[in-house]
Scaffold this active site. Sequence first.
Site, PDB file in Angstrom:
ATOM      1  N   SER A 141       0.852  -1.200   0.000  1.00 38.13           N
ATOM      2  CA  SER A 141       0.000   0.000   0.000  1.00 38.13           C
ATOM      3  C   SER A 141       0.881   1.241   0.000  1.00 38.13           C
ATOM      4  CB  SER A 141      -0.867  -0.012   1.259  1.00 38.13           C
ATOM      5  OG  SER A 141      -1.451   1.237   1.475  1.00 38.13           O
ATOM      6  N   TYR A 154      -1.473  -0.682  10.457  1.00 36.81           N
ATOM      7  CA  TYR A 154      -1.566  -0.945   9.013  1.00 36.81           C
ATOM      8  C   TYR A 154      -0.274  -0.502   8.306  1.00 36.81           C
ATOM      9  CZ  TYR A 154      -3.683  -1.206   4.361  1.00 36.81           C
ATOM     10  OH  TYR A 154      -3.962  -1.525   3.057  1.00 36.81           O
TER      11      TYR A 154
HETATM   12  P1  NAD Z   1     -11.293  -6.679   1.184  1.00 34.48           P
HETATM   13  O1  NAD Z   1     -11.624  -6.577   2.634  1.00 34.48           O
HETATM   14  O2  NAD Z   1     -12.316  -6.310   0.184  1.00 34.48           O
HETATM   15  O3  NAD Z   1     -10.784  -8.169   0.855  1.00 34.48           O
HETATM   16  C1  NAD Z   1      -9.852  -8.829   1.687  1.00 34.48           C
HETATM   17  C2  NAD Z   1     -10.114 -10.313   1.634  1.00 34.48           C
HETATM   18  O4  NAD Z   1      -9.104 -10.954   2.438  1.00 34.48           O
HETATM   19  C3  NAD Z   1     -11.483 -10.715   2.242  1.00 34.48           C
HETATM   20  O5  NAD Z   1     -12.177 -11.591   1.379  1.00 34.48           O
HETATM   21  C4  NAD Z   1     -11.128 -11.397   3.545  1.00 34.48           C
HETATM   22  O6  NAD Z   1     -12.032 -12.433   3.924  1.00 34.48           O
HETATM   23  C5  NAD Z   1      -9.736 -11.951   3.224  1.00 34.48           C
HETATM   24  N1  NAD Z   1      -8.969 -12.160   4.459  1.00 34.48           N
HETATM   25  C6  NAD Z   1      -8.825 -11.300   5.495  1.00 34.48           C
HETATM   26  N2  NAD Z   1      -8.093 -11.854   6.446  1.00 34.48           N
HETATM   27  C7  NAD Z   1      -7.769 -13.109   6.014  1.00 34.48           C
HETATM   28  C8  NAD Z   1      -7.037 -14.173   6.581  1.00 34.48           C
HETATM   29  N3  NAD Z   1      -6.477 -14.080   7.804  1.00 34.48           N
HETATM   30  N4  NAD Z   1      -6.877 -15.316   5.854  1.00 34.48           N
HETATM   31  C9  NAD Z   1      -7.430 -15.420   4.621  1.00 34.48           C
HETATM   32  N5  NAD Z   1      -8.167 -14.444   4.047  1.00 34.48           N
HETATM   33  C10 NAD Z   1      -8.328 -13.300   4.747  1.00 34.48           C
HETATM   34  O7  NAD Z   1      -9.955  -5.808   1.002  1.00 34.48           O
HETATM   35  P2  NAD Z   1      -9.271  -5.179  -0.308  1.00 34.48           P
HETATM   36  O8  NAD Z   1      -9.508  -3.716  -0.287  1.00 34.48           O
HETATM   37  O9  NAD Z   1      -9.590  -5.981  -1.508  1.00 34.48           O
HETATM   38  O10 NAD Z   1      -7.738  -5.379   0.054  1.00 34.48           O
HETATM   39  C11 NAD Z   1      -6.938  -6.435  -0.490  1.00 34.48           C
HETATM   40  C12 NAD Z   1      -5.477  -6.120  -0.210  1.00 34.48           C
HETATM   41  O11 NAD Z   1      -5.114  -4.882  -0.843  1.00 34.48           O
HETATM   42  C13 NAD Z   1      -5.152  -5.949   1.270  1.00 34.48           C
HETATM   43  O12 NAD Z   1      -3.903  -6.527   1.545  1.00 34.48           O
HETATM   44  C14 NAD Z   1      -5.105  -4.453   1.451  1.00 34.48           C
HETATM   45  O13 NAD Z   1      -4.301  -4.067   2.528  1.00 34.48           O
HETATM   46  C15 NAD Z   1      -4.511  -4.031   0.112  1.00 34.48           C
HETATM   47  N6  NAD Z   1      -4.808  -2.637  -0.243  1.00 34.48           N
HETATM   48  C16 NAD Z   1      -6.098  -2.186  -0.279  1.00 34.48           C
HETATM   49  C17 NAD Z   1      -6.335  -0.855  -0.604  1.00 34.48           C
HETATM   50  C18 NAD Z   1      -7.727  -0.280  -0.663  1.00 34.48           C
HETATM   51  O14 NAD Z   1      -7.858   0.961  -0.687  1.00 34.48           O
HETATM   52  N7  NAD Z   1      -8.771  -1.085  -0.708  1.00 34.48           N
HETATM   53  C19 NAD Z   1      -5.272   0.002  -0.894  1.00 34.48           C
HETATM   54  C20 NAD Z   1      -3.977  -0.498  -0.821  1.00 34.48           C
HETATM   55  C21 NAD Z   1      -3.748  -1.832  -0.518  1.00 34.48           C
END
Ligand code: NAD
Length: 266
Positions: A141, A154
């Site tokens: 991120s 985070y």
């Molecule tokens: P999201 O919450 O929509 O999806 C995350 C998924 O991970 C969910 O389906 C959840 O069930 C699964 N998960 C969580 N903990 C888990 C575990 N312990 N074991 C297995 N599965 C698990 O989130 P997202 O926005 O799609 O984020 C995905 C990745 O991208 C993350 O690592 C997040 O930090 C990163 N990210 C997101 C953003 C954003 O703005 N959405 C920005 C930068 C980075």
Amino acid sequence: MSSFADRTVLITGAGSGIGRQLAVRLAAEGARIAAVDARVEALDTLAAELAAGTALATARADVTDLAATRAAVRQLEDRLGPIDVLIACAGIGRKTRAADFSAEEINAILQVNLLGVVNSVDAVLPGMRGRGRGHLVVLSSLASYRGLPYLAGYCASKAGVNVLFDSLRVELRPLGIDVTTICPGWIRTPMTQQLSFRARDVLPVEVAAGFILEAIRRRRPFVAFPWRMTWQVRLLRYLPRPVSDWLITRALGRARRLAVPPARGG
Ligand code: NAD
């Protein structure tokens, strides 16, 4: 033919948000999708969304549990063949407050976002080493660039992921294994839906998935987007601490003023 056709791609966190969008797009390009998530219902709805005929195998596993993650990968490889690409996407984004500092809260974030990535790499790397090829991809991120208020856990987790993958990249390249770190800004997903954004500060997940797939296709070592926010956080990182702390405090004050509705009649 797509560079993903006939590739087996393991996606952790495939049930929601970015992971899910990547699964749908990669399946459309002919990849075999090995989907892991902690929530079985999310995997079930992903299976229902993917076109009939998609080579998909799902396994419920919590990536903080090394034995369960290894077992899930073995089970998926038995069904789809060896993993060519790992996209470590499972993550949690929770606000934390320094005034109510809690080791449990920070630990929970580090367990999923940092150690969950370590466990996922562990589960696929021996196979990739044996074959002398493979690709490790992680969703970090822009929050990894410096500590931001209310995001201590985070930011720490994502900074850890960046240095972990920098180390791996240099060591694994001679072994034929590519390593890619992806640092997006805000993307509209279930993780961010409780946060309020200015429209220009948040990317639709479809657009973000396009950037991510292009980075994977080109086997880029490190990709950050969108460019405007990337330059803002780069600047914050390299400015002297008193200056960047002041800028962040000022931006926080402005965000709070925007969040407070104006008093009526006043
Ligand atoms: P999201 O919450 O929509 O999806 C995350 C998924 O991970 C969910 O389906 C959840 O069930 C699964 N998960 C969580 N903990 C888990 C575990 N312990 N074991 C297995 N599965 C698990 O989130 P997202 O926005 O799609 O984020 C995905 C990745 O991208 C993350 O690592 C997040 O930090 C990163 N990210 C997101 C953003 C954003 O703005 N959405 C920005 C930068 C980075």
